[in-house]
Design a protein around this motif. Structure first.
Motif, short mmCIF file in Angstrom:
data_model
loop_
_atom_site.label_atom_id
_atom_site.label_comp_id
_atom_site.label_asym_id
_atom_site.label_seq_id
_atom_site.Cartn_x
_atom_site.Cartn_y
_atom_site.Cartn_z
N LEU A 93 0.90 -1.12 0.06
CA LEU A 93 -0.03 -0.08 -0.03
C LEU A 93 0.93 1.21 0.00
O LEU A 93 1.70 1.28 0.88
N VAL A 94 0.71 2.28 -0.83
CA VAL A 94 1.34 3.19 -0.87
C VAL A 94 0.45 4.43 -1.36
O VAL A 94 -0.59 4.39 -2.11
N GLN A 95 0.69 5.63 -1.00
CA GLN A 95 0.18 6.89 -1.12
C GLN A 95 0.45 7.56 -2.65
O GLN A 95 1.34 7.08 -3.25
N PRO A 96 -0.75 8.08 -3.03
CA PRO A 96 -0.49 8.66 -4.39
C PRO A 96 0.81 9.69 -4.57
O PRO A 96 1.31 10.34 -3.49
N GLY A 97 1.57 9.33 -5.46
CA GLY A 97 2.88 10.04 -5.56
C GLY A 97 4.01 9.31 -5.01
O GLY A 97 5.14 9.72 -5.09
N THR B 250 1.51 -9.66 -7.34
CA THR B 250 1.56 -9.15 -6.02
C THR B 250 0.58 -8.00 -5.95
O THR B 250 0.61 -7.28 -7.24
N GLN B 251 0.15 -7.56 -4.86
CA GLN B 251 -0.88 -6.59 -4.88
C GLN B 251 -0.22 -5.28 -4.63
O GLN B 251 0.56 -5.07 -3.82
N VAL B 252 -0.66 -4.42 -5.48
CA VAL B 252 -0.20 -3.06 -5.39
C VAL B 252 -1.40 -2.07 -5.04
O VAL B 252 -2.50 -1.95 -6.07
N THR B 253 -1.50 -1.36 -4.14
CA THR B 253 -2.53 -0.47 -3.84
C THR B 253 -2.27 0.85 -3.54
O THR B 253 -1.44 1.26 -2.87
N VAL B 254 -2.75 1.84 -4.42
CA VAL B 254 -2.20 3.33 -4.33
C VAL B 254 -3.48 4.16 -3.78
O VAL B 254 -4.72 4.24 -4.38
N LEU C 197 3.36 7.15 -8.36
CA LEU C 197 2.06 6.27 -8.61
C LEU C 197 0.99 6.90 -8.48
O LEU C 197 0.75 7.80 -7.57
N LYS C 198 -0.13 6.45 -9.32
CA LYS C 198 -1.49 6.76 -9.07
C LYS C 198 -2.58 6.00 -8.71
O LYS C 198 -2.13 4.92 -8.80
N PRO C 199 -3.65 6.40 -8.17
CA PRO C 199 -4.68 5.38 -7.80
C PRO C 199 -5.09 4.46 -8.97
O PRO C 199 -5.31 3.16 -8.58
N GLU C 200 -4.80 4.91 -10.19
CA GLU C 200 -5.27 4.02 -11.46
C GLU C 200 -4.21 2.86 -11.56
O GLU C 200 -4.55 1.92 -12.63
N ASP C 201 -3.16 3.05 -10.85
CA ASP C 201 -2.06 1.99 -10.82
C ASP C 201 -2.33 0.89 -10.12
O ASP C 201 -1.71 -0.21 -10.03
#
Length: 123
Positions: free
Chosen positions: A11-15, A117-121, A86-90
């Motif tokens: 999980l990562v924040q936008p940007g 692997t899950q990436v959540t922005v 990173l953007k939410p659409e990623d």
């Protein structure tokens, strides 16, 4: 069964940034092209980035150009996908694949796949 193993999602924040890794379970990546693909909920799996075998040429989807970088470290038998800005659409499950495709974007031409692997922005 020969397989690839992805790691580095989260999980990562936008940007923000993440680096995904792709390593095989029992073979060397030297002789394979490697592709990164992703599948968002409710969408088809799509190509993100690929790196060719011989000349190391890299390819990127328009949506990630300038933000993602694919690289391979043959000494570590690992391929990386550095994801910046990173953007939410990623947000998606990211898969790596190995093969000898004539067209690096054709998923059916890859022989080996990882489990993803899950990436959540998200903020």
């Amino acid at each position: 069964q020969l397989q690839l193993v992805e790691s580095g999602g989260g999980l990562v924040q936008p940007g923000g940034s993440l680096r995904l890794s792709c390593a095989p379970s029992e073979f060397t990546l030297d002789y394979y092209a490697i592709g990164w693909f992703r599948q968002a909920p409710g969408k088809e799996r799509e190509g993100v980035s690929c790196i060719s075998i011989n000349d190391g040429r890299t390819h990127y989807a328009d949506s990630v150009k300038g933000r993602f970088t694919i690289s391979r470290d043959n000494a570590k038998n690992t391929v990386y996908l550095q994801m910046n800005s990173l953007k939410p659409e990623d947000t998606a499950v990211y898969y790596c694949a190995a093969g000898s495709p004539l067209d690096v974007w054709l998923q059916d031409e890859y022989d080996y796949w990882g489990q993803g692997t899950q990436v959540t922005v998200s903020s």
